[in-house]
Design an enzyme around this catalytic site. Structure first.
Site, mmCIF file in Angstrom:
data_model
loop_
_atom_site.group_PDB
_atom_site.id
_atom_site.type_symbol
_atom_site.label_atom_id
_atom_site.label_comp_id
_atom_site.label_asym_id
_atom_site.label_seq_id
_atom_site.Cartn_x
_atom_site.Cartn_y
_atom_site.Cartn_z
ATOM 1 N N CYS A 1 1.103 -1.171 0.150
ATOM 2 C CA CYS A 1 -0.062 0.116 0.010
ATOM 3 C C CYS A 1 0.884 1.290 0.116
ATOM 4 C CB CYS A 1 -0.868 -0.107 1.248
ATOM 5 S SG CYS A 1 -1.923 -1.390 1.003
ATOM 6 N N ASP B 1 -21.370 12.578 -13.734
ATOM 7 C CA ASP B 1 -22.426 12.298 -13.340
ATOM 8 C C ASP B 1 -22.871 11.477 -12.301
ATOM 9 O OD1 ASP B 1 -21.567 10.300 -14.462
ATOM 10 O OD2 ASP B 1 -23.053 9.958 -16.048
HETATM 11 C C1 BEZ Z 1 0.500 -4.735 2.060
HETATM 12 O O1 BEZ Z 1 -0.025 -3.763 1.469
HETATM 13 O O2 BEZ Z 1 1.819 -4.794 1.982
HETATM 14 C C2 BEZ Z 1 -0.328 -5.983 2.373
HETATM 15 C C3 BEZ Z 1 -1.634 -5.807 2.163
HETATM 16 C C4 BEZ Z 1 -2.365 -6.718 2.479
HETATM 17 C C5 BEZ Z 1 -1.897 -8.115 3.168
HETATM 18 C C6 BEZ Z 1 -0.369 -8.213 3.280
HETATM 19 C C7 BEZ Z 1 0.234 -6.816 2.926
#
Ligand code: BEZ
Length: 221
Positions: free
Chosen positions: A44, A136
């Site tokens: 992430c 929209d």
């Molecule tokens: C990550 O973003 O690194 C991650 C997300 C879910 C499970 C394991 C890692």
């Protein structure tokens, strides 16, 4: 589950930019609404860096971005500092809000939970969703990736460019199309209509069937 073409449901939630009423916040722009599993996770952190690099140029084109994560706002704010540092984003303000979904109400509403995903605090991680919503408020594109696998933000940018041009002109874009490349004329335009709509020229590609459906034109401005 939100279906393509439906109005994306409204919601109200806290975010790193204060209380956010979604439909008001979209306010007639395009919107890329992303969700990811959790703050302070490696994949992430890379995705948010890529999204933050894209956001200013997209905003200038009328496309807003926002992200949903199941952690509280204070956690998002602390994590933003890591995102900036890891991705070399400098000290500028983070370019889009991160929405808090601590109760996972939004994750459930938008079908973003796979019970078999890796678990955080004994709860399955939420999936990596991307919803592109038109001015929209209707859903124009949806992508759902598992928590394990980071998204390709170059692809998200590419499909956004395609949505912008195809919303304005009667064209469709082929596999691997990139902004600036030729587009196909939509099949339901007659030859006369196509020539009128695309003064830059329409090239009909000949194929064994003899059918004239492969018609290219320079990308309309
Ligand atoms: C990550 O973003 O690194 C991650 C997300 C879910 C499970 C394991 C890692």
């Amino acid at each position: 589950m939100v279906v393509l073409g439906e109005v994306f449901p409204n919601f109200e939630a806290d975010s790193t930019e204060g209380r956010l009423k979604f439909h008001d916040w979209v306010g007639g722009s395009w919107c890329i609404l992303m969700a990811h599993p959790s703050d302070f996770t490696p994949v992430c952190t890379t995705e948010m860096g890529a999204a933050a690099k894209l956001a200013p140029a997209l905003l200038r084109r009328g496309v807003k971005m926002a992200c949903i994560s199941c952690d509280p706002v204070e956690s998002h704010k602390a994590w933003i500092e890591d995102i900036k540092a890891y991705n070399g984003l400098g000290s500028n303000a983070f370019p889009f809000p991160i929405i808090s979904d601590e109760t996972r109400q939004l994750a459930k509403k938008f079908s973003m939970i796979d019970p078999n995903e890796p678990r955080f605090d004994n709860k399955p991680a939420t999936a990596r969703a991307v919803f592109i919503i038109g001015p929209d408020l209707r859903l124009r594109l949806s992508m759902l990736y598992p928590g394990t696998t980071g998204r390709n933000f170059a692809e998200i940018q590419r499909v956004m460019e395609s949505l912008l041009v195809t919303a304005k002109h009667k064209v469709v874009t082929p596999e691997q199309w990139q902004v600036g490349e030729k587009c196909f004329v939509v099949p339901f335009l007659s030859a006369t209509e196509a020539n009128q709509a695309f003064p830059a020229g329409v090239h009909v590609h000949s194929v064994p069937s003899g059918k004239e459906y492969l018609r290219t034109t320079p990308m309309p401005k």
